[in-house]
Design a protein around this motif. Structure first.
Motif, PDB file in Angstrom:
ATOM      1  N   GLY A   1      -3.019  -8.648 -15.677  1.00 46.60           N
ATOM      2  CA  GLY A   1      -3.954  -7.729 -14.824  1.00 46.60           C
ATOM      3  C   GLY A   1      -4.529  -8.324 -13.806  1.00 46.60           C
ATOM      4  N   GLY A   2      -5.778  -7.705 -13.366  1.00 44.87           N
ATOM      5  CA  GLY A   2      -6.434  -8.104 -12.309  1.00 44.87           C
ATOM      6  C   GLY A   2      -5.814  -7.390 -11.218  1.00 44.87           C
ATOM      7  N   PHE A   3      -5.592  -6.238 -11.087  1.00 42.46           N
ATOM      8  CA  PHE A   3      -5.434  -5.381  -9.846  1.00 42.46           C
ATOM      9  C   PHE A   3      -6.271  -4.215  -9.704  1.00 42.46           C
ATOM     10  N   GLY A   4      -5.742  -2.795  -9.574  1.00 44.03           N
ATOM     11  CA  GLY A   4      -6.806  -1.758  -9.396  1.00 44.03           C
ATOM     12  C   GLY A   4      -7.843  -1.840 -10.405  1.00 44.03           C
ATOM     13  N   GLU A   5      -7.548  -1.870 -11.666  1.00 43.84           N
ATOM     14  CA  GLU A   5      -8.803  -1.953 -12.672  1.00 43.84           C
ATOM     15  C   GLU A   5      -9.630  -2.753 -12.440  1.00 43.84           C
ATOM     16  N   ALA A   6      -9.313  -3.867 -11.650  1.00 44.79           N
ATOM     17  CA  ALA A   6     -10.673  -4.927 -11.743  1.00 44.79           C
ATOM     18  C   ALA A   6     -11.071  -4.916 -10.114  1.00 44.79           C
ATOM     19  N   GLY A   7     -10.752  -3.845  -9.500  1.00 45.31           N
ATOM     20  CA  GLY A   7     -10.982  -3.476  -8.116  1.00 45.31           C
ATOM     21  C   GLY A   7     -10.509  -4.251  -7.138  1.00 45.31           C
ATOM     22  N   ASN A   8      -9.341  -5.153  -7.445  1.00 42.43           N
ATOM     23  CA  ASN A   8      -8.903  -5.858  -6.285  1.00 42.43           C
ATOM     24  C   ASN A   8      -7.782  -5.197  -5.612  1.00 42.43           C
ATOM     25  N   GLU A   9      -8.263  -4.448  -4.592  1.00 36.79           N
ATOM     26  CA  GLU A   9      -7.332  -3.551  -3.923  1.00 36.79           C
ATOM     27  C   GLU A   9      -6.338  -4.252  -3.082  1.00 36.79           C
ATOM     28  N   LYS A  10      -6.609  -5.365  -2.469  1.00 34.76           N
ATOM     29  CA  LYS A  10      -5.466  -6.053  -1.453  1.00 34.76           C
ATOM     30  C   LYS A  10      -4.484  -6.440  -2.152  1.00 34.76           C
ATOM     31  N   VAL A  11      -4.636  -6.972  -3.439  1.00 32.60           N
ATOM     32  CA  VAL A  11      -3.249  -7.447  -3.966  1.00 32.60           C
ATOM     33  C   VAL A  11      -2.492  -6.169  -4.583  1.00 32.60           C
ATOM     34  N   THR A  12      -3.296  -5.386  -4.853  1.00 33.23           N
ATOM     35  CA  THR A  12      -2.787  -4.152  -5.552  1.00 33.23           C
ATOM     36  C   THR A  12      -1.794  -3.371  -4.464  1.00 33.23           C
ATOM     37  N   LYS A  13      -2.371  -3.401  -3.169  1.00 38.84           N
ATOM     38  CA  LYS A  13      -1.653  -2.750  -2.137  1.00 38.84           C
ATOM     39  C   LYS A  13      -0.326  -3.574  -1.964  1.00 38.84           C
ATOM     40  N   GLU A  14      -0.404  -4.740  -1.751  1.00 38.94           N
ATOM     41  CA  GLU A  14       0.696  -5.693  -1.589  1.00 38.94           C
ATOM     42  C   GLU A  14       1.666  -5.476  -2.664  1.00 38.94           C
ATOM     43  N   LEU A  15       1.354  -5.118  -4.130  1.00 39.05           N
ATOM     44  CA  LEU A  15       2.139  -5.143  -4.990  1.00 39.05           C
ATOM     45  C   LEU A  15       2.904  -3.878  -4.901  1.00 39.05           C
ATOM     46  N   LYS A  16       2.197  -2.958  -4.608  1.00 42.22           N
ATOM     47  CA  LYS A  16       2.808  -1.472  -4.708  1.00 42.22           C
ATOM     48  C   LYS A  16       3.970  -1.430  -3.422  1.00 42.22           C
ATOM     49  N   GLU A  17       3.467  -2.327  -2.263  1.00 39.92           N
ATOM     50  CA  GLU A  17       4.611  -2.278  -1.324  1.00 39.92           C
ATOM     51  C   GLU A  17       5.939  -2.992  -1.960  1.00 39.92           C
ATOM     52  N   VAL A  18       5.420  -4.180  -2.427  1.00 44.54           N
ATOM     53  CA  VAL A  18       6.746  -5.106  -2.460  1.00 44.54           C
ATOM     54  C   VAL A  18       7.488  -4.379  -3.631  1.00 44.54           C
ATOM     55  N   GLY A  19       7.017  -3.758  -4.646  1.00 43.91           N
ATOM     56  CA  GLY A  19       7.663  -3.206  -5.975  1.00 43.91           C
ATOM     57  C   GLY A  19       8.165  -1.691  -5.824  1.00 43.91           C
ATOM     58  N   LYS A  20       7.931  -1.437  -4.157  1.00 40.82           N
ATOM     59  CA  LYS A  20       8.165   0.093  -4.598  1.00 40.82           C
ATOM     60  C   LYS A  20       9.535   0.698  -5.161  1.00 40.82           C
ATOM     61  N   ASN A  21      10.641  -0.166  -4.748  1.00 35.28           N
ATOM     62  CA  ASN A  21      12.281   0.390  -5.046  1.00 35.28           C
ATOM     63  C   ASN A  21      12.372  -0.055  -6.317  1.00 35.28           C
ATOM     64  N   LEU A  22      11.628  -0.878  -6.982  1.00 33.08           N
ATOM     65  CA  LEU A  22      12.075  -1.518  -8.485  1.00 33.08           C
ATOM     66  C   LEU A  22      11.403  -0.810  -9.510  1.00 33.08           C
ATOM     67  N   LYS A  23      12.223  -1.356 -10.637  1.00 32.68           N
ATOM     68  CA  LYS A  23      11.832  -0.699 -11.963  1.00 32.68           C
ATOM     69  C   LYS A  23      10.907  -1.662 -12.809  1.00 32.68           C
ATOM     70  N   ILE A  24       9.586  -1.291 -12.541  1.00 29.30           N
ATOM     71  CA  ILE A  24       8.406  -2.343 -13.031  1.00 29.30           C
ATOM     72  C   ILE A  24       7.557  -1.648 -14.053  1.00 29.30           C
ATOM     73  N   VAL A  25       7.297  -2.465 -15.248  1.00 30.40           N
ATOM     74  CA  VAL A  25       6.410  -1.901 -16.301  1.00 30.40           C
ATOM     75  C   VAL A  25       5.049  -2.680 -15.833  1.00 30.40           C
ATOM     76  N   GLY A  26       3.849  -1.790 -15.889  1.00 26.29           N
ATOM     77  CA  GLY A  26       2.944  -2.555 -15.592  1.00 26.29           C
ATOM     78  C   GLY A  26       2.249  -2.387 -14.206  1.00 26.29           C
ATOM     79  N   PRO A  27       1.206  -3.361 -13.998  1.00 32.68           N
ATOM     80  CA  PRO A  27       0.889  -4.274 -14.270  1.00 32.68           C
ATOM     81  C   PRO A  27      -0.209  -3.934 -15.331  1.00 32.68           C
ATOM     82  N   ASN A  28      -0.771  -5.208 -15.876  1.00 29.77           N
ATOM     83  CA  ASN A  28      -1.750  -4.908 -16.972  1.00 29.77           C
ATOM     84  C   ASN A  28      -1.417  -4.365 -18.098  1.00 29.77           C
ATOM     85  N   CYS A  29      -0.586  -4.847 -18.742  1.00 32.77           N
ATOM     86  CA  CYS A  29       0.049  -4.247 -19.968  1.00 32.77           C
ATOM     87  C   CYS A  29       0.520  -5.014 -20.785  1.00 32.77           C
TER      88      CYS A  29
END
Lengths: 449, 449
Positions: free
Chosen positions: A95-123
């Motif tokens: 955890g520690g992404f959008g649900e915790a208000g960490n927008e920067k790391v959330t944006k980076e993750l969304k970018e790097v993972g956009k064509n991948l099959k990912i479950v989560g985060p925070n699950c």
């Protein structure tokens, strides 16, 4: 998604030498509880953990079906970057992404993972009772896993998901697959709904949802899936403060509850109010057929139970019809004189198993009756456990059974369930579940009256 | 009525040599399970039964506190005639009177018994956890008895009554006395309500009723009693066919449900919808104080649970206030940075027992909060059973605790209850119970806002 629920090889990134940490718990659960795929622990600090070779980074591991990530939020993006060509699926437990208000790391993750099959985060990730692939970071001593079965659980919340699993274990309800999908930045409820709709080993789907990030797709998917298989849905985060709480929970807006309610209804999803109803209804869908109408027959050896069952049936708009002339004549002949022949039928405190069997047979053949609720006070000395097989072998219509009471009775309920009978502790719950079957049957056109 | 629940001497009329028959089961239950009063079995056929002297008729026995009658309906009148000066109380277990349409024998019984103190007919009679006087004709192997406690149960129905006892046993809820009063031709719900209102060992009263035969007295009695002690009432036989079923059950007309509902409300009785809610609410009344207002604080280590608890609170009209400035400052200092300080307060998945304790203390001192609901996912490895004592010792306001999940969690719930904490399996049930406390507190003037 077969590779996700039944992987042949799994890397776990972030395995500590402390067995109580998340990554280690996942690895140890997999090692100890029967998962047969290959395991690749990853942690730059170790050469070996728990007797397995430990890899310095995902770059070093061979290709795998699933990479499970349990490192702090700020390191997740790097792991994904390094491993993006290495796996079919990724599960980000951290955890520690959008649900915790960490927008920067959330944006980076969304970018790097956009064509991948990912479950989560925070699950919590996934659990399969077949492959025993299990990324739930609670040891078995703290969280019981349910037996194998035909239900798939899709839970946005990890905490609620874990509760659902341990409840299923307690109530002897079999689960096929489980997924807790958390923030749903990549794969979301729709992907899982679509998968389980096609999955031959899934007979009913349970969905716990707080909010969707793609409303349009959700409506379309639900509509399609609910027609194929019953989707039993619990929507939390309905109003005011509860909606706000949902937002800090998985970062999704809970949305207008009435819109959700309308969507569920239109799509033919079966909305339930709480955990208990969720499993009650699941039991009915798994263990009995759909009714062809709303006429219910009620049998009981305790007047009070018949009264309570009837109250609930009337409240929900089910119909308690008169028995047919033929049934009345049969019962007048077969029942003792002090049994009042009527629906509800009170077979009276001294009813034997044989008397129950006769009553049940008569109700099964009565064309006025579409479904049956059998209530049994098994405390009565004239009843014994042979009633379980007698009921199981005489069911020819949608039927629920209520065996109310405590510990002794719970053993009987379990045995009933094992014999394929939808059995309940409370008359209202039995009737409510039949009513949900009826509503669904009506919607898909099986119920005509 | 002390002689009824705690008799020094009891005659049982209709004791067969077959231990499975009703009279014999009652005698054997009394002999085997610790009742210390004198026992006088009566049956003209025997000189001795189960090692006790057997009397030919009630004429032969000395005066006793209670005569229990378990002979066929047509012989009951004769037994009463012969024994009318021999006992303070009579319990007629036998059915076959008004409820079975036997008007003649009913009329005779009413006539001969009119100045006597009689429980029944068509009932299970009484059970006392203190004296172990017990006329319930189910052996302990078929019907578990609950532990000692502070609740009195008054049940019109025998079947429902037995279910209530075994549920109390399963859920570790202590019972003081129990009475199933059946057709109520003589003593009825009002007499028992009045007795338990005065009884020092009773803290709350559970009433299961289908219909009263004396509406005016019922209204008056309920009003008086409900002000002294919480009366938790379940009314069955609400509508249509259910009402008819109630009539063939104990021969009482179930009456207009809306009138009953209005009476309950006006009298301050706490109406519940089903067995589960009955015990849920009882737990709250036994284990926590009454709230002074409708402001609820919610704590959870799982966002989903906080959301579900909040949904229920909002639905029932409770208020989820903002935390006071002081509380916010304290929590911002004491909680990790990733905890969002708000109400509901999600102390997050990695919360320790210590973090819970701090949150609980802050909520106890916050003047914006009248009552607290603490939700705990005990699956989390950072939580251990020391949380039970930490919660117990920090409760200073009406508080309910929810520990959701299956078998492992049920053991924790039991331990919580043993420590005097009102603990629940589902967040909605916890909140519902608090809400009932609030409603009652409002009614008797304890809650001001």
């Amino acid at each position: 998604m077969k590779s996700l629920f039944n992987p042949r090889s799994v890397a776990i990134v972030g395995v500590s030498s402390n067995p109580e940490k998340i990554g280690a718990t996942i690895l140890l659960n997999l090692m100890k509880n029967g998962f047969s795929g290959k395991l690749y622990p990853v942690n730059p600090k170790y050469d070996e953990v728990y007797g397995l070779k430990c890899y310095k980074s995902v770059k070093e591991i061979p290709n795998v079906d699933v990479i499970v990530i349990a490192v702090p939020a700020e390191s997740v993006v790097d792991v994904i970057k390094e491993g993006k060509d290495k796996a079919k699926y990724f599960i980000i437990i951290s955890g520690g992404f959008g649900e915790a208000g960490n927008e920067k790391v959330t944006k980076e993750l969304k970018e790097v993972g956009k064509n991948l099959k990912i479950v989560g985060p925070n699950c919590l990730g996934v659990y399969s009772s077949k492959s025993l692939f299990d990324t739930i970071f609670f040891p078995y001593s703290r969280l019981e896993r349910p037996k194998k079965g035909k239900i798939a659980i899709i839970s946005q919340s990890g905490g609620v998901g874990s509760v659902l699993l341990s409840l299923a274990a307690r109530y002897n309800i079999g689960i096929n697959s489980f997924v807790s999908y958390g923030n749903a930045y990549f794969l979301n409820e729709n992907d899982f709904l679509e998968f389980f709709a096609k999955d031959k080993e899934t007979k009913a789907i349970i969905l716990y949802i707080e909010g969707t990030s793609d409303g349009k797709r959700f409506v379309k998917t639900l509509k399609k899936v609910a027609k194929k298989k019953p989707v039993i849905v619990l929507k939390a985060g309905k109003e005011g403060k509860a909606k706000e709480a949902a937002k800090t929970h998985t970062g999704n807006v809970a949305g207008d509850y009435l819109s959700y309610k309308a969507v569920f209804k239109k799509a033919g999803a079966i909305e339930v109010e709480n955990f208990e109803e969720m499993f009650d209804v699941s039991k009915a869908f798994l263990n009995t057929e759909l009714p062809r109408g709303k006429n219910i027959g009620i049998i009981s050896n305790g007047g009070g139970l018949a009264v309570m069952a009837s109250d609930e049936a009337v409240k929900l708009g089910l119909n308690i019809p008169d028995l047919s002339q033929k049934t009345k004549e049969f019962l007048r002949k077969e029942m003792p004189s002090y049994v009042t022949v009527a629906n509800p039928l009170d077979v009276v405190a001294d009813a034997t198993v044989e008397r129950y069997e006769k009553a049940l047979k008569a109700f099964m053949e009565d064309e006025n009756i579409d479904m049956v609720c059998v209530n049994i006070l098994i405390q009565q000395p004239t009843i014994n456990n042979s009633i379980i097989q007698k009921i199981a072998s005489n069911i020819k219509k949608p039927t629920v059974v209520c065996v109310p009471g405590g510990n002794i009775e719970q053993e009987v309920r379990k045995a009933m369930l094992t014999s394929g009978i939808a059995c309940y502790a409370y008359p209202e719950n039995a009737i409510k579940s039949l009513h949900k079957l009826y509503e669904y049957a009506k919607l898909i056109g099986v119920a005509k009256r």
